[in-house]
Design a protein around this motif. Sequence first.
Motif, PDB file in Angstrom:
ATOM      1  N   ASN A 400     -33.039  44.469 125.801  1.00  0.00           N
ATOM      2  CA  ASN A 400     -33.770  43.935 124.649  1.00  0.00           C
ATOM      3  C   ASN A 400     -35.245  44.319 124.748  1.00  0.00           C
ATOM      4  O   ASN A 400     -35.907  44.017 125.753  1.00  0.00           O
ATOM      5  CB  ASN A 400     -33.648  42.407 124.601  1.00  0.00           C
ATOM      6  CG  ASN A 400     -34.467  41.814 123.472  1.00  0.00           C
ATOM      7  OD1 ASN A 400     -34.152  41.990 122.299  1.00  0.00           O
ATOM      8  ND2 ASN A 400     -35.529  41.105 123.810  1.00  0.00           N
ATOM      9  N   GLY A 401     -35.757  44.991 123.730  1.00  0.00           N
ATOM     10  CA  GLY A 401     -37.177  45.321 123.687  1.00  0.00           C
ATOM     11  C   GLY A 401     -37.642  46.102 124.893  1.00  0.00           C
ATOM     12  O   GLY A 401     -38.726  45.841 125.418  1.00  0.00           O
ATOM     13  N   THR A 402     -36.856  47.075 125.313  1.00  0.00           N
ATOM     14  CA  THR A 402     -37.203  47.813 126.523  1.00  0.00           C
ATOM     15  C   THR A 402     -37.385  49.285 126.223  1.00  0.00           C
ATOM     16  O   THR A 402     -37.374  49.711 125.056  1.00  0.00           O
ATOM     17  CB  THR A 402     -36.153  47.580 127.625  1.00  0.00           C
ATOM     18  OG1 THR A 402     -36.621  48.134 128.848  1.00  0.00           O
ATOM     19  CG2 THR A 402     -34.812  48.182 127.259  1.00  0.00           C
ATOM     20  N   VAL A 494     -30.516  45.653 121.879  1.00  0.00           N
ATOM     21  CA  VAL A 494     -31.073  44.857 120.781  1.00  0.00           C
ATOM     22  C   VAL A 494     -32.534  45.237 120.615  1.00  0.00           C
ATOM     23  O   VAL A 494     -33.307  45.180 121.573  1.00  0.00           O
ATOM     24  CB  VAL A 494     -30.937  43.343 121.060  1.00  0.00           C
ATOM     25  CG1 VAL A 494     -31.460  42.544 119.867  1.00  0.00           C
ATOM     26  CG2 VAL A 494     -29.484  42.977 121.340  1.00  0.00           C
ATOM     27  N   GLN A 495     -32.909  45.620 119.404  1.00  0.00           N
ATOM     28  CA  GLN A 495     -34.270  46.080 119.122  1.00  0.00           C
ATOM     29  C   GLN A 495     -34.809  45.357 117.894  1.00  0.00           C
ATOM     30  O   GLN A 495     -34.151  45.316 116.857  1.00  0.00           O
ATOM     31  CB  GLN A 495     -34.277  47.589 118.879  1.00  0.00           C
ATOM     32  CG  GLN A 495     -35.624  48.153 118.510  1.00  0.00           C
ATOM     33  CD  GLN A 495     -36.622  48.084 119.651  1.00  0.00           C
ATOM     34  OE1 GLN A 495     -36.299  48.423 120.781  1.00  0.00           O
ATOM     35  NE2 GLN A 495     -37.837  47.629 119.361  1.00  0.00           N
ATOM     36  N   THR A 496     -36.006  44.770 118.023  1.00  0.00           N
ATOM     37  CA  THR A 496     -36.668  44.151 116.882  1.00  0.00           C
ATOM     38  C   THR A 496     -37.473  45.215 116.150  1.00  0.00           C
ATOM     39  O   THR A 496     -38.270  45.937 116.771  1.00  0.00           O
ATOM     40  CB  THR A 496     -37.586  43.006 117.346  1.00  0.00           C
ATOM     41  OG1 THR A 496     -36.778  42.023 118.020  1.00  0.00           O
ATOM     42  CG2 THR A 496     -38.286  42.357 116.169  1.00  0.00           C
ATOM     43  N   ALA A 497     -37.270  45.300 114.845  1.00  0.00           N
ATOM     44  CA  ALA A 497     -37.822  46.414 114.071  1.00  0.00           C
ATOM     45  C   ALA A 497     -39.336  46.499 114.159  1.00  0.00           C
ATOM     46  O   ALA A 497     -39.905  47.592 114.245  1.00  0.00           O
ATOM     47  CB  ALA A 497     -37.379  46.299 112.613  1.00  0.00           C
ATOM     48  N   GLY A 498     -40.023  45.350 114.145  1.00  0.00           N
ATOM     49  CA  GLY A 498     -41.482  45.361 114.141  1.00  0.00           C
ATOM     50  C   GLY A 498     -42.114  45.091 115.492  1.00  0.00           C
ATOM     51  O   GLY A 498     -43.313  44.767 115.558  1.00  0.00           O
ATOM     52  N   ASP A 499     -41.344  45.224 116.577  1.00  0.00           N
ATOM     53  CA  ASP A 499     -41.873  44.977 117.920  1.00  0.00           C
ATOM     54  C   ASP A 499     -43.061  45.902 118.185  1.00  0.00           C
ATOM     55  O   ASP A 499     -42.948  47.132 118.071  1.00  0.00           O
ATOM     56  CB  ASP A 499     -40.764  45.228 118.954  1.00  0.00           C
ATOM     57  CG  ASP A 499     -41.121  44.749 120.354  1.00  0.00           C
ATOM     58  OD1 ASP A 499     -42.315  44.759 120.703  1.00  0.00           O
ATOM     59  OD2 ASP A 499     -40.197  44.376 121.094  1.00  0.00           O
ATOM     60  N   ASP A 535     -32.409  32.759 118.662  1.00  0.00           N
ATOM     61  CA  ASP A 535     -31.003  32.358 118.492  1.00  0.00           C
ATOM     62  C   ASP A 535     -30.131  33.525 118.073  1.00  0.00           C
ATOM     63  O   ASP A 535     -28.990  33.652 118.520  1.00  0.00           O
ATOM     64  CB  ASP A 535     -30.901  31.216 117.484  1.00  0.00           C
ATOM     65  CG  ASP A 535     -31.200  29.874 118.119  1.00  0.00           C
ATOM     66  OD1 ASP A 535     -30.519  29.500 119.075  1.00  0.00           O
ATOM     67  OD2 ASP A 535     -32.154  29.208 117.675  1.00  0.00           O
ATOM     68  N   ARG A 536     -30.671  34.387 117.222  1.00  0.00           N
ATOM     69  CA  ARG A 536     -29.892  35.565 116.823  1.00  0.00           C
ATOM     70  C   ARG A 536     -29.625  36.458 118.036  1.00  0.00           C
ATOM     71  O   ARG A 536     -28.528  37.005 118.191  1.00  0.00           O
ATOM     72  CB  ARG A 536     -30.664  36.328 115.744  1.00  0.00           C
ATOM     73  CG  ARG A 536     -30.029  37.643 115.333  1.00  0.00           C
ATOM     74  CD  ARG A 536     -28.788  37.478 114.475  1.00  0.00           C
ATOM     75  NE  ARG A 536     -28.107  38.742 114.304  1.00  0.00           N
ATOM     76  CZ  ARG A 536     -28.483  39.713 113.463  1.00  0.00           C
ATOM     77  NH1 ARG A 536     -29.571  39.538 112.717  1.00  0.00           N
ATOM     78  NH2 ARG A 536     -27.782  40.819 113.349  1.00  0.00           N
ATOM     79  N   LEU A 537     -30.617  36.603 118.905  1.00  0.00           N
ATOM     80  CA  LEU A 537     -30.451  37.405 120.118  1.00  0.00           C
ATOM     81  C   LEU A 537     -29.331  36.838 120.987  1.00  0.00           C
ATOM     82  O   LEU A 537     -28.441  37.570 121.429  1.00  0.00           O
ATOM     83  CB  LEU A 537     -31.759  37.453 120.896  1.00  0.00           C
ATOM     84  CG  LEU A 537     -31.705  38.064 122.305  1.00  0.00           C
ATOM     85  CD1 LEU A 537     -31.318  39.533 122.244  1.00  0.00           C
ATOM     86  CD2 LEU A 537     -33.050  37.890 123.022  1.00  0.00           C
ATOM     87  N   VAL A 538     -29.360  35.528 121.233  1.00  0.00           N
ATOM     88  CA  VAL A 538     -28.328  34.916 122.074  1.00  0.00           C
ATOM     89  C   VAL A 538     -26.965  35.013 121.401  1.00  0.00           C
ATOM     90  O   VAL A 538     -25.942  35.227 122.065  1.00  0.00           O
ATOM     91  CB  VAL A 538     -28.685  33.459 122.414  1.00  0.00           C
ATOM     92  CG1 VAL A 538     -27.581  32.824 123.256  1.00  0.00           C
ATOM     93  CG2 VAL A 538     -30.007  33.392 123.164  1.00  0.00           C
TER      94      VAL A 538
END
Length: 710
Positions: A400-402, A494-499, A535-538
């Motif tokens: 996640n986010g890496t 898992v990637q957040t679009a605006g990270d 919560d979506r991540l989990v």
Amino acid sequence: MAHTHLCLLGGFDFAGGAAAIPVFSRKARAMVAYLALQSGHSQSREKLAALLWGGNGEAQARMNLRQALSAIRKGLDGSDGRTFLTDGDSITLNLDDLDFDVVRFEALAAGSEPEHLEQALVVYRGDLLDGFGLKEEPFEDWLRIERERLRAMAVAALDKLVAHYCTTNDPASCVRSATRLLAMEPLREDIHRALMRAYAVQGRLNLALRQYENCRSALQRELNVQPEPETRHLYEDLRTRRMTPQAASAPPSQTPPPSPARTGARPAFRAEPMRPATHYVKSAGINIAYQVTGDGPVDLIYVPGWVSNLDLAWSSPRLSHVLHRLGALSRLIRMDKRGTGLSDRNVGLPTLEERMEDMRAVLDAVGSKHTVLFGGSEGGPMCMLFAATYPERTAALVLNGTYARGRWSKDYPWARTSEQVEEDLAAVERQWGEPADMSNAAPSLMNDSFEREWFAAYLRNSASPADAIALWRWATEIDVRALLPAIHVPTLIVQTAGDRWAKLEEGRYLATHIEGARYIELAGRDHVIWGENSDRLVDEIQTFVTGALPAAPGEGVLVSVLSLEMAGPPSDIGADLIERYAEEICGELLAAEGRQIRRSASGFFAVFQRPTRSIQCAIAIRYRLRHSGLDVRSAVHTGECQVRGDDFTGVAIELSSRLLDHARPGEIIASRTVRDLVVGSGLAFEEHGELEASGLPGSLQLFSVSKPAA
């Protein structure tokens, strides 16, 4: 500074407080182990020679003994200035000033307090000299007896803990202890019943019934018998209870608290948050802190980014909510990486390989053999390296986010430039101690003064300002792109679009280069796992982990390949130099945990799981054979190999051979992949040109090793 220690439980590990780790041959290790277990008692030279060189003539055996004693004395004396070995007509090893894990285990296991027994089991990482053996019957007989004795003490400690936790109505601890005991003694019906009852108390009747099936299968397979009447009656009782709604539902205490992200309310900060116990395990002399919570059906280890503090994590309602949810779906294992949080500080910059081995030590300590790896931010590359190196121990990989590379390059243009990294570090130093600037880590929490104050305190208690900056800069030197094709475990990205820290391209790059990876893109901007998408991540992790995880395809494994060639004087032309110097070469390979896979009269190939060890082995062999008038040149590359039985094949071996063509006598050549993996090791490299090879997307940059690790 690490304290001098000798660890024999789970393998052989010796390290001094101020010097490089001594390299012992296999029989020297055996002698150290034997003398250590007889600490304070003299052993005759005749007895030691017969124990370890019984198949040799008396004169040869005594000469071998003298050589081994000389090597041991140098290693022990050089570890930190003390002398442990006294040598007269007899040999005595004095361990008064040395941290010896067997002595510590025996003292703790002899007690009756649960805390002492738990500590004893942390020390007991595995059987005595696990995986070690000699073709010397007297030594093997002694080793077998000592292994069984210490193993029996570990079983007795677990027996006491299971009984204690059953009596005190602590089902979670009972599950943990019973599971480990059954891994050692799978035919213990009384422990199977204790585990079934503990699951039932937790409301996890399906797991209780499944445990009965595990018990029945083990008894049928090993003894061809059925479970005892008491076990069968318990099973029938649990089946009946599952049919009623009251028994089928989990107890209220197992229901996770409402999510702050979903309710919109911020829970009150508890003055005294409930924190689980913190445990420690030694990894190469460094104390690594870890916590275990939850009792789900799978093991999951969460490796956070940058810096962390196990205890302070529970003080954030948002982060503690995420941890509780992860603990509801798994047995959640968390650790503070070396140099951070509750683990040993001031230990110098690590290598990625060392941190990976720290994680393996934690997993060994908790008895986790097949684990889901969850890496966030800078914790991701470490999990990727573990998954590629130990696929048999990796149930799945969650990222996640890496990222794969920490700094900008022409073929990785979305990473931060060196100038941007320096700006980031200046901002960290300038703002350290103030309410945290969440504009990059979690923009959605920028106006939450509580979270900003907590995050600042979390960082302050995770590392000193200087250490935090050094670790940040170290993390930007990471480059694991070459490892990605060697990852063959189920993977979720898992990637957040605006990270703002891990750009969208980072996640897409990983998904493109890890075979079969599942890619999920979330809307939002928060980088931390407790932000707006927590919560979506989990939910995504739960769906992935609790689903039917496919078996890892293929037989690929990530290894570091050492190719070595030596040349002697003209009189040695045509001689089998490898056979002539087999004892020296094999000793160094064993010390570095290497495995010879091919050989000729003047060279060989060997594989290692740790790239640093491969270079250290090349340095050690070069040093030892130089005194015999031999010129040694070698090359190291890390990549994927295919394994079929004892046969290793693949591009990594071919590339190591090609690299060797670029090495002059006395030189060690390493690929860019190797150099990037050993950042922080103390090894120094100088550029040595490039290699063009078919099958590579571009040229492979080469480096010469200019000095050994300090």
